[in-house]
Design a protein around this motif. Structure first.
Motif, PDB file in Angstrom:
ATOM      1  N   PRO A  45       0.806  -1.224   0.000  1.00 56.99           N
ATOM      2  CA  PRO A  45       0.000   0.000   0.000  1.00 56.99           C
ATOM      3  C   PRO A  45       0.839   1.275   0.000  1.00 56.99           C
ATOM      4  O   PRO A  45       0.364   2.327  -0.410  1.00 56.99           O
ATOM      5  CB  PRO A  45      -0.827  -0.101   1.284  1.00 56.99           C
ATOM      6  N   LYS A  46       2.082   1.187   0.451  1.00 57.35           N
ATOM      7  CA  LYS A  46       2.981   2.349   0.419  1.00 57.35           C
ATOM      8  C   LYS A  46       4.390   1.865   0.071  1.00 57.35           C
ATOM      9  O   LYS A  46       4.677   0.673   0.123  1.00 57.35           O
ATOM     10  CB  LYS A  46       2.989   3.092   1.759  1.00 57.35           C
ATOM     11  N   ARG A  47       5.224   2.781  -0.305  1.00 55.30           N
ATOM     12  CA  ARG A  47       6.595   2.450  -0.696  1.00 55.30           C
ATOM     13  C   ARG A  47       7.347   1.887   0.502  1.00 55.30           C
ATOM     14  O   ARG A  47       7.357   2.463   1.576  1.00 55.30           O
ATOM     15  CB  ARG A  47       7.287   3.704  -1.222  1.00 55.30           C
ATOM     16  N   LEU A  48       8.010   0.733   0.312  1.00 58.80           N
ATOM     17  CA  LEU A  48       8.685   0.059   1.408  1.00 58.80           C
ATOM     18  C   LEU A  48      10.171   0.377   1.504  1.00 58.80           C
ATOM     19  O   LEU A  48      10.739   0.307   2.582  1.00 58.80           O
ATOM     20  CB  LEU A  48       8.526  -1.463   1.260  1.00 58.80           C
ATOM     21  N   TYR A  49      10.804   0.687   0.368  1.00 53.25           N
ATOM     22  CA  TYR A  49      12.250   0.865   0.391  1.00 53.25           C
ATOM     23  C   TYR A  49      12.661   2.010  -0.518  1.00 53.25           C
ATOM     24  O   TYR A  49      12.189   2.108  -1.643  1.00 53.25           O
ATOM     25  CB  TYR A  49      12.963  -0.419  -0.058  1.00 53.25           C
ATOM     26  N   GLY A  66      10.821  23.015  -4.329  1.00 57.25           N
ATOM     27  CA  GLY A  66      10.064  23.602  -3.233  1.00 57.25           C
ATOM     28  C   GLY A  66       8.809  22.857  -2.836  1.00 57.25           C
ATOM     29  O   GLY A  66       7.948  23.402  -2.160  1.00 57.25           O
ATOM     30  N   GLU A  67       8.683  21.616  -3.263  1.00 57.39           N
ATOM     31  CA  GLU A  67       7.508  20.832  -2.875  1.00 57.39           C
ATOM     32  C   GLU A  67       7.896  19.380  -2.680  1.00 57.39           C
ATOM     33  O   GLU A  67       8.944  18.928  -3.163  1.00 57.39           O
ATOM     34  CB  GLU A  67       6.390  20.954  -3.912  1.00 57.39           C
ATOM     35  N   SER A  68       7.061  18.651  -1.990  1.00 60.39           N
ATOM     36  CA  SER A  68       7.313  17.246  -1.699  1.00 60.39           C
ATOM     37  C   SER A  68       7.106  16.389  -2.950  1.00 60.39           C
ATOM     38  O   SER A  68       6.165  16.617  -3.717  1.00 60.39           O
ATOM     39  CB  SER A  68       6.380  16.780  -0.592  1.00 60.39           C
ATOM     40  N   ILE A  69       7.960  15.409  -3.155  1.00 55.98           N
ATOM     41  CA  ILE A  69       7.829  14.474  -4.284  1.00 55.98           C
ATOM     42  C   ILE A  69       7.123  13.226  -3.762  1.00 55.98           C
ATOM     43  O   ILE A  69       7.607  12.587  -2.825  1.00 55.98           O
ATOM     44  CB  ILE A  69       9.206  14.122  -4.877  1.00 55.98           C
ATOM     45  N   PRO A  70       5.981  12.869  -4.334  1.00 60.12           N
ATOM     46  CA  PRO A  70       5.256  11.690  -3.849  1.00 60.12           C
ATOM     47  C   PRO A  70       6.052  10.403  -4.099  1.00 60.12           C
ATOM     48  O   PRO A  70       6.701  10.262  -5.132  1.00 60.12           O
ATOM     49  CB  PRO A  70       3.958  11.703  -4.654  1.00 60.12           C
ATOM     50  N   GLN A  71       5.998   9.511  -3.133  1.00 59.70           N
ATOM     51  CA  GLN A  71       6.699   8.232  -3.225  1.00 59.70           C
ATOM     52  C   GLN A  71       5.688   7.120  -3.481  1.00 59.70           C
ATOM     53  O   GLN A  71       5.109   6.563  -2.551  1.00 59.70           O
ATOM     54  CB  GLN A  71       7.482   7.969  -1.930  1.00 59.70           C
ATOM     55  N   GLU A  72       5.463   6.839  -4.749  1.00 60.05           N
ATOM     56  CA  GLU A  72       4.506   5.801  -5.130  1.00 60.05           C
ATOM     57  C   GLU A  72       5.073   4.416  -4.787  1.00 60.05           C
ATOM     58  O   GLU A  72       6.265   4.188  -4.919  1.00 60.05           O
ATOM     59  CB  GLU A  72       4.216   5.878  -6.630  1.00 60.05           C
ATOM     60  N   ARG A 125      14.422   3.972  -9.991  1.00 60.49           N
ATOM     61  CA  ARG A 125      13.160   3.245 -10.086  1.00 60.49           C
ATOM     62  C   ARG A 125      13.171   2.314 -11.290  1.00 60.49           C
ATOM     63  O   ARG A 125      13.991   2.437 -12.183  1.00 60.49           O
ATOM     64  CB  ARG A 125      12.013   4.233 -10.237  1.00 60.49           C
ATOM     65  N   GLY A 126      12.197   1.424 -11.333  1.00 59.15           N
ATOM     66  CA  GLY A 126      12.019   0.553 -12.481  1.00 59.15           C
ATOM     67  C   GLY A 126      13.161  -0.428 -12.672  1.00 59.15           C
ATOM     68  O   GLY A 126      13.795  -0.851 -11.716  1.00 59.15           O
ATOM     69  N   PRO A 127      13.452  -0.795 -13.902  1.00 63.31           N
ATOM     70  CA  PRO A 127      14.434  -1.854 -14.167  1.00 63.31           C
ATOM     71  C   PRO A 127      15.867  -1.486 -13.763  1.00 63.31           C
ATOM     72  O   PRO A 127      16.713  -2.355 -13.662  1.00 63.31           O
ATOM     73  CB  PRO A 127      14.334  -2.078 -15.677  1.00 63.31           C
ATOM     74  N   LYS A 128      16.141  -0.216 -13.504  1.00 62.03           N
ATOM     75  CA  LYS A 128      17.495   0.175 -13.113  1.00 62.03           C
ATOM     76  C   LYS A 128      17.746   0.006 -11.618  1.00 62.03           C
ATOM     77  O   LYS A 128      18.857   0.158 -11.155  1.00 62.03           O
ATOM     78  CB  LYS A 128      17.768   1.626 -13.519  1.00 62.03           C
ATOM     79  N   ARG A 129      16.692  -0.306 -10.860  1.00 58.36           N
ATOM     80  CA  ARG A 129      16.894  -0.494  -9.420  1.00 58.36           C
ATOM     81  C   ARG A 129      17.664  -1.789  -9.179  1.00 58.36           C
ATOM     82  O   ARG A 129      17.671  -2.693 -10.007  1.00 58.36           O
ATOM     83  CB  ARG A 129      15.566  -0.503  -8.683  1.00 58.36           C
ATOM     84  N   GLY A 130      18.300  -1.877  -8.031  1.00 54.71           N
ATOM     85  CA  GLY A 130      19.018  -3.096  -7.679  1.00 54.71           C
ATOM     86  C   GLY A 130      18.043  -4.216  -7.341  1.00 54.71           C
ATOM     87  O   GLY A 130      16.891  -3.970  -6.989  1.00 54.71           O
ATOM     88  N   LYS A 131      18.526  -5.438  -7.453  1.00 50.52           N
ATOM     89  CA  LYS A 131      17.666  -6.567  -7.106  1.00 50.52           C
ATOM     90  C   LYS A 131      17.544  -6.648  -5.588  1.00 50.52           C
ATOM     91  O   LYS A 131      18.520  -6.561  -4.858  1.00 50.52           O
ATOM     92  CB  LYS A 131      18.257  -7.876  -7.643  1.00 50.52           C
ATOM     93  N   ARG A 132      16.304  -6.809  -5.146  1.00 49.83           N
ATOM     94  CA  ARG A 132      16.028  -6.951  -3.727  1.00 49.83           C
ATOM     95  C   ARG A 132      14.832  -7.876  -3.558  1.00 49.83           C
ATOM     96  O   ARG A 132      13.970  -7.981  -4.436  1.00 49.83           O
ATOM     97  CB  ARG A 132      15.775  -5.598  -3.081  1.00 49.83           C
ATOM     98  N   VAL A 133      14.789  -8.537  -2.429  1.00 49.41           N
ATOM     99  CA  VAL A 133      13.708  -9.463  -2.117  1.00 49.41           C
ATOM    100  C   VAL A 133      13.325  -9.246  -0.657  1.00 49.41           C
ATOM    101  O   VAL A 133      14.194  -9.083   0.203  1.00 49.41           O
ATOM    102  CB  VAL A 133      14.151 -10.932  -2.334  1.00 49.41           C
ATOM    103  N   LEU A 134      12.036  -9.239  -0.404  1.00 51.68           N
ATOM    104  CA  LEU A 134      11.541  -9.176   0.963  1.00 51.68           C
ATOM    105  C   LEU A 134      11.450 -10.619   1.469  1.00 51.68           C
ATOM    106  O   LEU A 134      10.670 -11.413   0.942  1.00 51.68           O
ATOM    107  CB  LEU A 134      10.177  -8.486   0.985  1.00 51.68           C
ATOM    108  N   LEU A 135      12.280 -10.947   2.435  1.00 55.00           N
ATOM    109  CA  LEU A 135      12.314 -12.295   2.998  1.00 55.00           C
ATOM    110  C   LEU A 135      11.187 -12.410   4.020  1.00 55.00           C
ATOM    111  O   LEU A 135      11.146 -11.652   4.988  1.00 55.00           O
ATOM    112  CB  LEU A 135      13.674 -12.535   3.655  1.00 55.00           C
ATOM    113  N   ALA A 136      10.256 -13.332   3.780  1.00 53.19           N
ATOM    114  CA  ALA A 136       9.127 -13.548   4.687  1.00 53.19           C
ATOM    115  C   ALA A 136       9.415 -14.807   5.498  1.00 53.19           C
ATOM    116  O   ALA A 136       9.329 -15.920   4.987  1.00 53.19           O
ATOM    117  CB  ALA A 136       7.830 -13.718   3.895  1.00 53.19           C
TER     118      ALA A 136
END
Length: 159
Positions: A45-49, A66-72, A125-136
């Motif tokens: 629901p919100k950006r995690l990393y 001068g304004e906030s950038i939304p973090q989708e 963002r997108g395909p240029k981001r590093g690989k990451r995995v959320l370990l559950a």
């Protein structure tokens, strides 16, 4: 390729936890021959990393405009494991070798404007981001604890 019963049950526990406890959407199971076990991907629901270098670029851009950038939020990979499992670095490397940085179906185009100083943060963002995995990590009582794991070294975040 069907997952063994214990992996299917583990995956189901994490899927349910993400959807019903953490309000993720578009949650899907992902299997392929090169993966040691099924993965999950979905949209939180919100950006995690936020990568530490992206965080710096965002702060600079916010100062300039001068304004906030939304973090989708971004679609994230999730690797379900049971607490009793012992994984080696080689097993995690096999997962990272088998996946792309962005899960399938995620269409995150990076604007050609990203060369401008004010939009440099978009390069993370997108395909240029590093690989990451959320370990559950699932415990015997079905409690799920989440940890980030990365492919390679990542410098610590600024708080």
């Amino acid at each position: 390729m069907a997952a063994p019963d214990h992996l299917a049950a583990l995956t189901k526990v994490v899927l349910n936890n993400l959807e019903y406890q953490h309000d993720w959407t578009s949650v899907q199971e992902h299997t392929q021959a090169t993966l040691p076990r099924p993965l999950i991907y979905g949209l939180p629901p919100k950006r995690l990393y936020v990568h530490p270098d992206e965080q710096i670029d965002i702060i600079k851009a916010e100062k300039e405009c001068g304004e906030s950038i939304p973090q989708e939020p971004e679609v994230e990979w999730v690797l379900p494991l049971h607490l009793s499992e012992k994984w080696s670095p080689a097993q995690f490397a096999a997962v990272f070798d088998a996946i792309e940085a962005v899960p399938p179906g995620e269409n995150q185009e990076v604007s050609s404007e990203a060369d401008d100083a004010g939009t440099q943060w978009k390069l993370w963002r997108g395909p240029k981001r590093g690989k990451r995995v959320l370990l559950a990590t699932v415990q015997d009582d079905s409690t799920v604890t989440y940890y980030w794991i990365f492919d390679g070294l990542v410098k610590p975040r600024q708080n």
